[in-house]
Design an enzyme around this catalytic site. Structure first.
Site, PDB file in Angstrom:
ATOM      1  N   SER A 291      32.261  39.927  31.659  1.00 40.03           N
ATOM      2  CA  SER A 291      33.449  40.640  32.173  1.00 40.03           C
ATOM      3  C   SER A 291      33.195  40.912  33.568  1.00 40.03           C
ATOM      4  O   SER A 291      32.247  40.220  34.127  1.00 40.03           O
ATOM      5  CB  SER A 291      33.749  42.029  31.662  1.00 40.03           C
ATOM      6  OG  SER A 291      35.118  42.300  32.034  1.00 40.03           O
ATOM      7  N   ASN A 292      33.809  41.690  34.422  1.00 42.69           N
ATOM      8  CA  ASN A 292      33.390  42.105  35.564  1.00 42.69           C
ATOM      9  C   ASN A 292      34.103  43.384  35.892  1.00 42.69           C
ATOM     10  O   ASN A 292      34.464  44.097  35.064  1.00 42.69           O
ATOM     11  CB  ASN A 292      34.039  40.968  36.608  1.00 42.69           C
ATOM     12  CG  ASN A 292      35.645  41.114  36.463  1.00 42.69           C
ATOM     13  OD1 ASN A 292      36.348  42.121  36.856  1.00 42.69           O
ATOM     14  ND2 ASN A 292      36.276  39.870  35.757  1.00 42.69           N
ATOM     15  N   GLY A 293      33.667  44.021  37.147  1.00 38.90           N
ATOM     16  CA  GLY A 293      33.764  45.430  37.392  1.00 38.90           C
ATOM     17  C   GLY A 293      35.017  45.839  37.859  1.00 38.90           C
ATOM     18  O   GLY A 293      35.382  46.787  38.562  1.00 38.90           O
TER      19      GLY A 293
ATOM     20  N   ALA B  69      41.393  40.263  37.924  1.00 39.95           N
ATOM     21  CA  ALA B  69      40.103  39.628  37.863  1.00 39.95           C
ATOM     22  C   ALA B  69      39.853  38.842  36.600  1.00 39.95           C
ATOM     23  O   ALA B  69      38.949  39.380  35.664  1.00 39.95           O
ATOM     24  CB  ALA B  69      38.944  40.510  38.212  1.00 39.95           C
TER      25      ALA B  69
END
Ligand code: CTP
Length: 228
Positions: A37-39, A104
């Protein structure tokens, strides 16, 4: 409620503007408890949703996992993966006048997901990754006349050129470029500074400012108020 632009026949519709927004990160699982995943916090997307609803638009958000409460008056569909986000967006896109892709979305996912939690082996692990669907590009290829499509480009270098390339390649009307290498701006921060580029040649810079102010700037330019 500020209804300017809500009943908007000049943009090719004679009903309340319907706006679809993708928000947050996606999670691509390789076992039941682990994922890529990402932030992304979802703050920019939810700020856009909140301000769009305040304008009297009918707003639907398709949101990856975020910790934020749904903005008032906004319908939120929660999803986890890029594949689920695409499936949720596909029918909603057909009925939307404005599509804003803020999410995102993970570009790759593990080829397979284990049914049970994977055990450590002591040796290295290798993940075999395959591309996810590009939601924005796939849906923008089905754009109806009059539909307004807005993408985001979060970049750490060569911001404007990369954003222009994505604007053209993804068949967008607008792209919001933001430099995510700047401390305290962009992904997961409360503030943002953006460069808004239009397929019509427009080039507008805004910020640093609170994401709510950035949201107002974006909405006001991609759907200008109707003058009577
Ligand atoms: N996007 C999407 N689906 C994907 C990847 C991106 O809908 N699988 C959308 C994002 O929501 C954003 C835009 O495409 O509006 C650009 O995303 P970005 O990650 O900056 O670009 P990519 O096309 O993924 O290219 P790269 O990661 O190589 O910069």
């Amino acid at each position: 409620m500020d209804t300017a632009g809500a009943q908007d026949i000049s943009h090719g519709v004679n009903h309340v503007l319907r706006c679809l927004i993708t928000v947050g990160p996606t999670r691509e699982h390789f076992d039941p408890v682990r994922f890529l995943s990402n932030g992304s916090s979802g703050k920019m997307g939810y700020a856009l949703a909140e301000r769009a609803a305040k304008r009297g638009w009918q707003v639907t958000v398709v949101s990856g996992p975020v910790a934020l409460p749904p903005p008032p008056g906004v319908t939120v569909t929660r999803v986890v993966s890029a594949g689920e986000m695409f499936q949720a967006c596909e029918p909603l896109f057909m009925e939307s006048d404005v599509f804003i892709a803020v999410a995102a979305v993970a570009d790759y996912r593990p080829r397979s997901m284990a049914g049970e939690k994977l055990k450590k082996t002591g040796g290295p692990w290798r993940l075999d990754l395959v591309p996810t669907v590009d939601i924005l590009k796939t849906l923008a290829a089905r754009k109806r006349p009059g539909q307004i499509i807005v993408g985001f480009a979060a970049e750490t270098h060569d911001l404007e050129n990369t954003a222009r390339r994505k604007l053209a390649e993804k068949n967008l009307d607008w792209i919001v470029a933001n430099d995510v290498s700047r401390p305290n701006l962009g992904i997961s921060a409360d503030d943002n500074a953006v460069l808004l580029l239009g397929a019509n040649g427009a080039r507008l810079a805004f910020g640093p400012a609170a994401k709510v102010a950035v949201a107002e700037f974006i909405l006001g330019n991609v759907v200008p108020p109707v003058r009577t």
